[in-house]
Motif scaffolding. Structure first.
Motif, PDB file in Angstrom:
ATOM      1  N   HIS A 132      57.739  31.215  20.270  1.00 28.94           N
ATOM      2  CA  HIS A 132      58.630  30.529  21.246  1.00 28.94           C
ATOM      3  C   HIS A 132      58.840  29.162  20.554  1.00 28.94           C
ATOM      4  O   HIS A 132      58.164  28.482  19.537  1.00 28.94           O
ATOM      5  CB  HIS A 132      57.726  30.408  22.473  1.00 28.94           C
ATOM      6  N   THR A 133      59.975  28.350  21.070  1.00 26.96           N
ATOM      7  CA  THR A 133      60.574  27.164  20.814  1.00 26.96           C
ATOM      8  C   THR A 133      59.562  26.369  21.666  1.00 26.96           C
ATOM      9  O   THR A 133      59.877  26.304  22.922  1.00 26.96           O
ATOM     10  CB  THR A 133      62.020  27.088  20.778  1.00 26.96           C
ATOM     11  N   VAL A 134      58.604  25.375  21.200  1.00 26.21           N
ATOM     12  CA  VAL A 134      58.109  24.483  22.045  1.00 26.21           C
ATOM     13  C   VAL A 134      58.632  23.056  21.888  1.00 26.21           C
ATOM     14  O   VAL A 134      58.518  22.768  20.520  1.00 26.21           O
ATOM     15  CB  VAL A 134      56.537  24.703  21.514  1.00 26.21           C
ATOM     16  N   LYS A 135      58.352  22.416  22.961  1.00 25.34           N
ATOM     17  CA  LYS A 135      58.653  20.682  22.701  1.00 25.34           C
ATOM     18  C   LYS A 135      57.322  20.213  23.566  1.00 25.34           C
ATOM     19  O   LYS A 135      57.295  20.662  24.859  1.00 25.34           O
ATOM     20  CB  LYS A 135      60.019  20.576  23.075  1.00 25.34           C
ATOM     21  N   ILE A 136      56.905  19.036  23.122  1.00 22.73           N
ATOM     22  CA  ILE A 136      55.694  18.590  23.682  1.00 22.73           C
ATOM     23  C   ILE A 136      56.328  16.961  24.346  1.00 22.73           C
ATOM     24  O   ILE A 136      57.044  16.365  23.578  1.00 22.73           O
ATOM     25  CB  ILE A 136      54.794  18.116  22.692  1.00 22.73           C
ATOM     26  N   LEU A 137      55.859  16.955  25.504  1.00 22.40           N
ATOM     27  CA  LEU A 137      56.037  15.527  25.939  1.00 22.40           C
ATOM     28  C   LEU A 137      54.705  14.985  26.560  1.00 22.40           C
ATOM     29  O   LEU A 137      54.025  15.760  27.469  1.00 22.40           O
ATOM     30  CB  LEU A 137      56.905  15.388  27.483  1.00 22.40           C
ATOM     31  N   THR A 138      54.248  13.922  25.968  1.00 24.20           N
ATOM     32  CA  THR A 138      52.841  13.522  26.477  1.00 24.20           C
ATOM     33  C   THR A 138      52.757  12.000  26.242  1.00 24.20           C
ATOM     34  O   THR A 138      53.853  11.257  25.589  1.00 24.20           O
ATOM     35  CB  THR A 138      51.984  14.189  25.253  1.00 24.20           C
ATOM     36  N   THR A 139      51.868  11.598  27.290  1.00 19.72           N
ATOM     37  CA  THR A 139      51.600   9.991  27.348  1.00 19.72           C
ATOM     38  C   THR A 139      50.564   9.775  26.304  1.00 19.72           C
ATOM     39  O   THR A 139      50.174   8.564  26.143  1.00 19.72           O
ATOM     40  CB  THR A 139      51.244   9.746  28.532  1.00 19.72           C
ATOM     41  N   THR A 140      50.054  10.800  25.300  1.00 20.34           N
ATOM     42  CA  THR A 140      49.015  10.180  24.232  1.00 20.34           C
ATOM     43  C   THR A 140      49.748   9.468  23.095  1.00 20.34           C
ATOM     44  O   THR A 140      50.346  10.149  22.531  1.00 20.34           O
ATOM     45  CB  THR A 140      48.078  11.314  23.857  1.00 20.34           C
ATOM     46  N   ALA A 141      49.443   8.213  23.086  1.00 22.21           N
ATOM     47  CA  ALA A 141      49.786   7.494  21.898  1.00 22.21           C
ATOM     48  C   ALA A 141      49.204   8.048  20.529  1.00 22.21           C
ATOM     49  O   ALA A 141      48.184   8.625  20.479  1.00 22.21           O
ATOM     50  CB  ALA A 141      49.375   5.967  21.930  1.00 22.21           C
ATOM     51  N   GLY A 142      50.375   8.191  19.636  1.00 22.97           N
ATOM     52  CA  GLY A 142      49.789   8.689  18.209  1.00 22.97           C
ATOM     53  C   GLY A 142      49.865  10.191  18.195  1.00 22.97           C
ATOM     54  O   GLY A 142      49.679  10.676  17.120  1.00 22.97           O
TER      55      GLY A 142
ATOM     56  N   ALA B  91      52.380  12.407  17.893  1.00 19.55           N
ATOM     57  CA  ALA B  91      53.295  12.849  17.134  1.00 19.55           C
ATOM     58  C   ALA B  91      52.912  12.851  15.769  1.00 19.55           C
ATOM     59  O   ALA B  91      53.170  13.838  15.134  1.00 19.55           O
ATOM     60  CB  ALA B  91      54.940  12.153  17.254  1.00 19.55           C
ATOM     61  N   HIS B  92      52.197  11.748  15.302  1.00 20.68           N
ATOM     62  CA  HIS B  92      51.777  11.966  13.917  1.00 20.68           C
ATOM     63  C   HIS B  92      50.531  12.705  13.795  1.00 20.68           C
ATOM     64  O   HIS B  92      50.468  13.565  12.947  1.00 20.68           O
ATOM     65  CB  HIS B  92      51.004  10.299  13.870  1.00 20.68           C
ATOM     66  N   ALA B  93      49.729  12.852  14.933  1.00 24.09           N
ATOM     67  CA  ALA B  93      48.516  13.685  14.934  1.00 24.09           C
ATOM     68  C   ALA B  93      49.128  15.138  14.680  1.00 24.09           C
ATOM     69  O   ALA B  93      48.095  16.240  14.105  1.00 24.09           O
ATOM     70  CB  ALA B  93      47.527  13.542  15.801  1.00 24.09           C
ATOM     71  N   ALA B  94      49.999  15.519  15.433  1.00 25.20           N
ATOM     72  CA  ALA B  94      50.494  16.827  15.354  1.00 25.20           C
ATOM     73  C   ALA B  94      51.480  17.295  14.500  1.00 25.20           C
ATOM     74  O   ALA B  94      52.048  18.210  14.625  1.00 25.20           O
ATOM     75  CB  ALA B  94      51.067  17.258  16.879  1.00 25.20           C
ATOM     76  N   ALA B  95      51.745  16.398  13.442  1.00 24.18           N
ATOM     77  CA  ALA B  95      52.998  16.657  12.547  1.00 24.18           C
ATOM     78  C   ALA B  95      52.672  17.935  11.865  1.00 24.18           C
ATOM     79  O   ALA B  95      53.662  18.791  11.470  1.00 24.18           O
ATOM     80  CB  ALA B  95      52.788  15.800  11.740  1.00 24.18           C
ATOM     81  N   ASN B  96      51.427  18.458  11.498  1.00 21.95           N
ATOM     82  CA  ASN B  96      51.314  19.615  10.740  1.00 21.95           C
ATOM     83  C   ASN B  96      51.511  20.537  11.424  1.00 21.95           C
ATOM     84  O   ASN B  96      51.907  22.001  11.021  1.00 21.95           O
ATOM     85  CB  ASN B  96      49.857  19.901  10.050  1.00 21.95           C
ATOM     86  N   ALA B  97      51.688  20.694  12.821  1.00 21.34           N
ATOM     87  CA  ALA B  97      52.033  21.898  13.756  1.00 21.34           C
ATOM     88  C   ALA B  97      53.633  22.006  13.642  1.00 21.34           C
ATOM     89  O   ALA B  97      53.759  23.237  14.255  1.00 21.34           O
ATOM     90  CB  ALA B  97      51.441  21.670  15.030  1.00 21.34           C
ATOM     91  N   LYS B  98      54.288  21.319  13.246  1.00 26.77           N
ATOM     92  CA  LYS B  98      55.582  21.349  12.904  1.00 26.77           C
ATOM     93  C   LYS B  98      56.560  21.507  14.533  1.00 26.77           C
ATOM     94  O   LYS B  98      57.406  22.522  14.489  1.00 26.77           O
ATOM     95  CB  LYS B  98      55.818  22.467  12.076  1.00 26.77           C
ATOM     96  N   PHE B  99      56.023  21.096  15.311  1.00 28.04           N
ATOM     97  CA  PHE B  99      56.869  21.034  16.665  1.00 28.04           C
ATOM     98  C   PHE B  99      57.055  19.808  17.094  1.00 28.04           C
ATOM     99  O   PHE B  99      56.353  18.713  16.655  1.00 28.04           O
ATOM    100  CB  PHE B  99      56.183  21.886  17.966  1.00 28.04           C
ATOM    101  N   HIS B 100      58.357  19.298  17.866  1.00 28.54           N
ATOM    102  CA  HIS B 100      58.647  18.137  18.195  1.00 28.54           C
ATOM    103  C   HIS B 100      57.928  17.632  19.305  1.00 28.54           C
ATOM    104  O   HIS B 100      57.623  18.269  20.378  1.00 28.54           O
ATOM    105  CB  HIS B 100      60.028  18.312  18.618  1.00 28.54           C
ATOM    106  N   VAL B 101      57.433  16.270  19.069  1.00 32.20           N
ATOM    107  CA  VAL B 101      56.455  15.694  20.100  1.00 32.20           C
ATOM    108  C   VAL B 101      57.114  14.406  20.516  1.00 32.20           C
ATOM    109  O   VAL B 101      57.745  13.452  19.717  1.00 32.20           O
ATOM    110  CB  VAL B 101      55.097  15.150  19.574  1.00 32.20           C
TER     111      VAL B 101
END
Length: 387
Positions: free
Chosen positions: A33-43, A45-55
């Motif tokens: 599935h194509t997954v996009k993340i919207l989160t209020t957690t600072a940082g 995008a950097h922490a999830a970079a290896n998962a290769k989905f857009h944050v």
């Protein structure tokens, strides 16, 4: 399928909600599935970079009302631009009302995953209760982290849900290098807190969680003080995690005369956690009611069992669903230092039980994998999306 995952907690660490949010998003993406993340957690995008989905970062430090307005605006923009097939809210807090409003306006089905404590807090004020019930009622899918949480949702709000318990990754097979690292880590603990017994007699009780009263840390310290001298002499309690009350717990340990048997190590990464579990002998987390807190499941118990640790916990909330008592764990009444001390004494003296419970843990954990968890979530979502 295009799935928009929204969450206030996303960076994978020792926080259960953040771990679950990450594993659900990563698992759904791995399943095509194509997954996009919207989160209020600072940082995040950097922490999830290896998962290769857009944050997309929705961090906002404004006052609550302005922050809510901002979440509406950001979510509206993401939905308008990306046009997801489904919006999946991995925890109600923060995003519940915006998700319902914007999903309904755009005729997109949405789902909510409930963790437990929010069911208690939102029921205390009339307006918040009405909003909570409206969001839950209009959701196309409602899931909970345990049967216990589903029961509370029904009792308090008259709404049903599907229990989908969290999962765990199987512990990696021990290599000589990992065993050496675990042994070195363990020795470093005893270098900091030398105890008077042979190396073979030493036992490490470990808690990997928020270091707080809710997790029963003060109860553990009281239990240590209740142990007989010959049992305390064999025991080291190691706490892994962050918390605002660590200095208070250190002071408590000093007052009780058990400082030499207690070590607070602070937070570790999720990648480091298996090593810390491997260096311990018994997992100890006597969670208890404190304010609105509810231990509605207990991912930490699954992780400990996956690493072959027998567990001691409380017979409360969703903890009994996270372990197999008495096969892999001893469960005691919450708020009882005496009961925890008795369970610790049993674990110290009963070596055959430790071995049997430790061996049974990975078998039980394997039945509660993240893979099976995500498959069930995917199946539930798929039934709501027309081909």
């Amino acid at each position: 399928m295009r799935i928009l995952v929204v969450s206030t907690d996303f960076i994978p660490n020792v926080s259960g909600i953040a771990t679950l949010s990450f594993e659900q998003a990563a698992g759904l993406q791995c399943r095509g599935h194509t997954v996009k993340i919207l989160t209020t957690t600072a940082g995040a995008a950097h922490a999830a970079a290896n998962a290769k989905f857009h944050v997309q970062d929705a961090t906002n430090k404004q006052p609550p009302i302005l922050r809510l307005v901002s979440l509406f605006q950001i979510l509206y923009g993401v939905v308008a631009d990306w046009k997801p097939d489904f919006i999946w809210c991995t925890n109600y807090r923060g995003f519940g009302l915006p998700v319902m409003t914007i999903a309904q306006r755009n005729q997109i089905p949405y789902g909510i995953y409930y963790h437990g404590t929010e069911l208690v807090t939102e029921s205390k004020r009339v307006v918040r209760r009405l909003i909570f019930k409206a969001v839950a009622t209009h959701a196309a899918l409602r899931c909970t982290n345990s049967i216990n949480t589903a029961r509370i949702l029904t009792q308090r709000y008259g709404i049903d849900a599907v229990p989908v318990t969290p999962g765990v990754h199987a512990a990696a097979d021990g290599t000589s290098d990992s065993e050496t690292l675990a042994s070195s880590l363990r020795e470093s603990w005893f270098d900091q807190r030398p105890i008077k017994c042979t190396k073979e007699q030493r036992l490490v009780f470990l808690a990997a969680c928020r270091v707080s009263r809710e997790k029963g840390i003060h109860i553990i310290l009281e239990a240590l003080a209740l142990l007989k001298d010959e049992l305390l002499a064999r025991t080291l309690f190691v706490a892994v995690g962050s918390g605002n009350a660590i200095s208070d717990f250190k002071n408590q340990a000093a007052r009780l005369g058990v400082s030499g048997h207690v070590l607070f190590l602070g937070p570790v990464t999720r990648e480091e956690l298996p090593l810390y579990l491997s260096a311990a002998d018994i997992y100890l987390q006597p969670s208890q009611p404190e304010g609105d807190f509810l231990e509605s499941f207990g991912i930490s118990f699954l992780e400990a069992q996956a690493s072959g640790l027998p567990c001691i916990g409380t017979n409360w909330g969703g903890v009994p669903e996270a372990v197999q008592c008495p096969r892999t764990a001893i469960l005691v009444a919450p708020r009882s230092a005496e009961a925890v001390a008795e369970a610790m004494a049993t674990a110290i003296l009963d070596e055959p039980w430790r071995a049997t419970a430790g061996a049974a843990g990975p078998v039980w954990a394997a039945q509660n994998s993240w893979n099976s968890h995500v498959k069930k979530i995917e199946s539930l979502i798929s039934h709501l999306i027309p081909d």
